[in-house]
Design an enzyme around this catalytic site. Structure first.
Site, PDB file in Angstrom:
ATOM      1  N   GLN A  93       9.327  -1.511   0.993  1.00  0.00           N
ATOM      2  CA  GLN A  93       8.579  -2.462   0.162  1.00  0.00           C
ATOM      3  C   GLN A  93       7.106  -2.093   0.090  1.00  0.00           C
ATOM      4  O   GLN A  93       6.620  -1.678  -0.954  1.00  0.00           O
ATOM      5  CB  GLN A  93       8.757  -3.885   0.682  1.00  0.00           C
ATOM      6  CG  GLN A  93       8.186  -4.941  -0.253  1.00  0.00           C
ATOM      7  CD  GLN A  93       8.765  -6.324   0.009  1.00  0.00           C
ATOM      8  OE1 GLN A  93       9.702  -6.495   0.767  1.00  0.00           O
ATOM      9  NE2 GLN A  93       8.195  -7.319  -0.642  1.00  0.00           N
ATOM     10  N   ASP A  94       6.362  -2.252   1.180  1.00  0.00           N
ATOM     11  CA  ASP A  94       4.971  -1.804   1.178  1.00  0.00           C
ATOM     12  C   ASP A  94       4.622  -1.279   2.559  1.00  0.00           C
ATOM     13  O   ASP A  94       5.362  -1.467   3.519  1.00  0.00           O
ATOM     14  CB  ASP A  94       3.999  -2.890   0.706  1.00  0.00           C
ATOM     15  CG  ASP A  94       4.006  -4.136   1.573  1.00  0.00           C
ATOM     16  OD1 ASP A  94       4.883  -4.259   2.446  1.00  0.00           O
ATOM     17  OD2 ASP A  94       3.126  -4.989   1.384  1.00  0.00           O
ATOM     18  N   PRO A  95       3.493  -0.563   2.692  1.00  0.00           N
ATOM     19  CA  PRO A  95       3.174   0.094   3.959  1.00  0.00           C
ATOM     20  C   PRO A  95       2.914  -0.902   5.089  1.00  0.00           C
ATOM     21  O   PRO A  95       2.571  -2.066   4.863  1.00  0.00           O
ATOM     22  CB  PRO A  95       1.898   0.886   3.634  1.00  0.00           C
ATOM     23  CG  PRO A  95       1.884   1.019   2.146  1.00  0.00           C
ATOM     24  CD  PRO A  95       2.526  -0.229   1.631  1.00  0.00           C
ATOM     25  N   GLY A 137       1.521  -7.078   2.021  1.00  0.00           N
ATOM     26  CA  GLY A 137       1.736  -7.370   0.608  1.00  0.00           C
ATOM     27  C   GLY A 137       0.484  -7.556  -0.211  1.00  0.00           C
ATOM     28  O   GLY A 137       0.567  -7.992  -1.369  1.00  0.00           O
TER      29      GLY A 137
END
Length: 241
Positions: free
Chosen positions: A70-72, A140
């Site tokens: 999804q995101d880092p 996020g």
């Protein structure tokens, strides 16, 4: 994030296929947003040269497997451009611990002493986050700023121009992003996310790692060696290290 900005360059085989997307207005807007956040004192992860590390590590024609994140990670020193991976010396995050547990249960491979997944990437596992940057302590923070369109384009290009890939889609977010994948051309394996909140609902026991290798063997391709060398033996000269 414009491709020519600073030291950030997209690996040539990827640039030839998806580099045009980086010239679109929404990517210029994303680049301006990142500059503004940095000017305001935000710490953006991963460091600029590592934003496209997944592409550097796994050129387009070498991709065999795609894992969508999804995101880092948003902690200090964690993110280095490969989804689920952290640099050696950084504590292994809980989701990755569950990935290791499933690999051990599935293939009998002992858990490594680090969370550095570059050896997978070098074998053809594209470790792709949907969003390629984040801010320290703000999970996020860079969602819906433009990255998703670019990484959707990456998935669509792989779907269209390659054949017989394995897509590992863990959790509803990855599964939604993977809806464009033609399952008559590629193998799609789905499970809940390996997060401690959901791993027990079906990620643990999914056997995705052996199923991936079975698929690759059927296509006459070498399987992925899901084992990782000990931290003391890691080659840290590649992208993201």
């Amino acid at each position: 994030m414009t491709e020519g900005e600073g030291r950030i360059q997209l690996e040539p085989s990827w640039k030839a296929r998806v580099g045009d997307w980086l010239l679109r207005p929404q990517m210029r807007e994303l680049s301006a947003f990142l500059r503004q956040r940095k000017a305001a004192g935000a710490r953006v992860f991963p460091p600029g040269p590592q934003i496209f590390a997944a592409f550097d590590a796994t050129p387009f024609e070498q991709v065999k497997v795609v894992i969508l994140g999804q995101d880092p990670y948003h902690g200090e020193g964690q993110a280095h451009g490969l989804c689920f991976s952290v640099l050696p010396g950084v504590p292994v995050p809980p989701s990755l611990l569950n990935i290791y547990k499933e690999i051990q249960d599935d293939l009998g491979i002992a858990r490594p002493d680090h969370g550095y997944l570059m050896p997978w990437a070098r074998q053809g596992v594209l470790l792709l986050n949907a969003v390629l940057t984040v801010e320290q302590g703000r999970a996020g923070a860079h969602q819906n700023k433009g990255w998703e369109g670019f990484t959707d384009h990456v998935v669509e290009t792989l779907n269209r121009e390659r054949e017989g890939l394995v897509f590992l889609l863990w959790g509803s977010y990855a599964q939604s992003k993977g809806k464009v994948i033609d399952q008559t051309r590629h193998r799609v394996l789905k499970a809940p996310h390996p997060s401690p909140l959901s791993a027990h609902r079906g990620f643990l026991g999914c056997q995705h790692f052996s199923k991936t290798n079975d698929h690759l063997r059927r296509r006459g391709l070498s399987p992925i060696d899901w084992s990782l060398p000990p931290r003391s033996a890691l080659d840290l000269t590649s992208a993201g290290a």
